[in-house]
Motif scaffolding. Structure first.
Motif, PDB file in Angstrom:
ATOM      1  N   THR A  53       0.814  -1.221   0.000  1.00 48.94           N
ATOM      2  CA  THR A  53       0.000   0.000   0.000  1.00 48.94           C
ATOM      3  C   THR A  53       0.844   1.265   0.000  1.00 48.94           C
ATOM      4  OG1 THR A  53      -0.199  -0.067   2.426  1.00 48.94           O
ATOM      5  CG2 THR A  53      -1.915  -1.166   1.143  1.00 48.94           C
ATOM      6  N   VAL A 138     -10.605  -3.773   2.034  1.00 49.17           N
ATOM      7  CA  VAL A 138      -9.931  -2.476   2.188  1.00 49.17           C
ATOM      8  C   VAL A 138      -9.932  -1.811   0.807  1.00 49.17           C
ATOM      9  CG1 VAL A 138      -7.836  -1.288   2.932  1.00 49.17           C
ATOM     10  CG2 VAL A 138      -8.480  -3.472   4.002  1.00 49.17           C
ATOM     11  N   PRO A 141      -6.972   1.881   0.300  1.00 49.84           N
ATOM     12  CA  PRO A 141      -5.658   1.964   0.946  1.00 49.84           C
ATOM     13  C   PRO A 141      -4.913   3.207   0.475  1.00 49.84           C
ATOM     14  CG  PRO A 141      -5.602   0.363  -0.846  1.00 49.84           C
ATOM     15  CD  PRO A 141      -7.045   0.766  -0.667  1.00 49.84           C
ATOM     16  N   GLU A 148      -5.734  -0.486   6.088  1.00 52.87           N
ATOM     17  CA  GLU A 148      -5.122  -1.766   5.746  1.00 52.87           C
ATOM     18  C   GLU A 148      -4.632  -2.501   7.001  1.00 52.87           C
ATOM     19  OE1 GLU A 148      -1.816   1.238   5.740  1.00 52.87           O
ATOM     20  OE2 GLU A 148      -3.877   1.163   4.958  1.00 52.87           O
ATOM     21  N   VAL A 165      -7.529  -6.160  -0.769  1.00 50.44           N
ATOM     22  CA  VAL A 165      -6.926  -4.828  -0.706  1.00 50.44           C
ATOM     23  C   VAL A 165      -6.844  -4.273  -2.128  1.00 50.44           C
ATOM     24  CG1 VAL A 165      -4.941  -3.457   0.027  1.00 50.44           C
ATOM     25  CG2 VAL A 165      -5.549  -5.539   1.296  1.00 50.44           C
TER      26      VAL A 165
END
Length: 304
Positions: A53, A138, A141, A148, A165
């Motif tokens: 991220t 998520v 991010p 996250e 994510v």
């Protein structure tokens, strides 16, 4: 005067002592240093996610997957869940590998998009210690900061969880990378595949403190009807001293997630969807993060 035999014995004794010291140094050195060619220690899942991220930005490359690519992604993730071939995911540029998270000792399979390209389509982690149970999402991010970390913590607390994510900053490509509001994304494909198997989704977001100064957490079910799981989560968060805005009972200043596409998909399929918005203060506090995660676990979101 020292006799010659005694001198020889003394020299021999010193040689033996030096040999013992050298042996101990070599043994200790072997214990402290990895042998050439040995595998590196497994990185913790939190480190892997944080590194992933940290590379995201509003000006990064991103493009939405085409319809045929979304079909390939759906087939690829279905195969992944069933432990079949991952060739479809490789075709889309994803790397797939198995690992063990040192923090839990549980095995997982991790899928990561092609780095540094416009196919920034996400990171996905499947806990292999139990059948798939809860989808932890998520979507923003690097924008909703620290979400996250909440995702990893919650994933670790629920055997069989699947962590999603997003692979790009929500502002990338003129906000077409905002996967919470774009159906044409691999993130949405994966969420749909998992919800199609009856799995509940919990989606993690963040808001600025000044937007709702007296609120720590906003809970909603998005476009779905708030069920017992959402109410249990609200009650447990309140019991931990967090101020909760319950979107099914009151207005929460536009943070209800009513336009969220994963929530709309869950509503159409009759599955559980929980939209969790957390203040910046909550997201910056390890103690409050632990409280939020514990409350969500105790709410048993896998039960309607």
């Amino acid at each position: 005067m020292i006799s010659r035999p005694r001198m020889l014995l003394s020299v021999a004794g010193m040689a033996v002592a030096l040999a013992l010291v050298l042996t101990m140094v070599l043994v200790l050195g072997d214990e402290e240093s990895p042998k050439p060619g040995s595998p590196a220690p497994e990185a913790g899942l939190d480190s892997l996610v944080t590194k992933f991220t940290s590379a995201l930005s509003a000006d990064q490359e991103y493009r939405s997957p085409k319809s045929d690519e979304r079909r390939t992604a759906a087939a690829g993730f279905a195969a992944l869940l069933d432990r079949r071939s991952t060739a479809d995911l490789a075709e889309l540029g994803f790397s797939v590998r198995d690992g063990v998270d040192p923090a839990t000792g549980r095995p997982y399979t991790i899928v990561v998009n092609e780095p540094g390209t416009e196919r920034a389509w996400g990171m996905y982690v499947v806990d292999r210690s139990a059948p798939p149970s809860l989808v932890v999402e998520v979507p923003h991010p690097a924008f909703d900061l620290r979400t996250e970390l909440f995702g990893v913590d919650l994933f670790r607390r629920v055997p069989g969880a699947v962590l999603l994510v997003a692979g790009a900053h929500r502002k990338a490509d003129d906000s077409k990378a905002d996967v919470a509001h774009e159906e044409d994304s691999v993130f949405h494909v994966v969420a749909t595949t998992l919800a199609g198997r009856g799995l509940a989704q919990v989606q993690l977001h963040g808001f600025h403190d000044q937007n709702l100064p007296s609120t720590d957490v906003v809970l909603s079910s998005g476009a779905t009807v708030a069920g017992d799981a959402a109410r249990r989560a609200a009650d447990r968060l309140t019991a931990d001293g967090l101020a909760v805005c319950r979107a099914w009972e009151e207005r929460c200043k536009g943070l209800e997630g009513m336009t969220n596409v994963q929530g709309k998909m869950a509503a159409a399929g009759g599955t559980v969807f929980l939209h969790v918005e957390m203040s910046r203060t909550v997201r910056e506090s390890p103690e409050r993060r632990a409280n939020v995660v514990r409350a969500l676990v105790e709410a048993d979101l896998t039960e309607p």
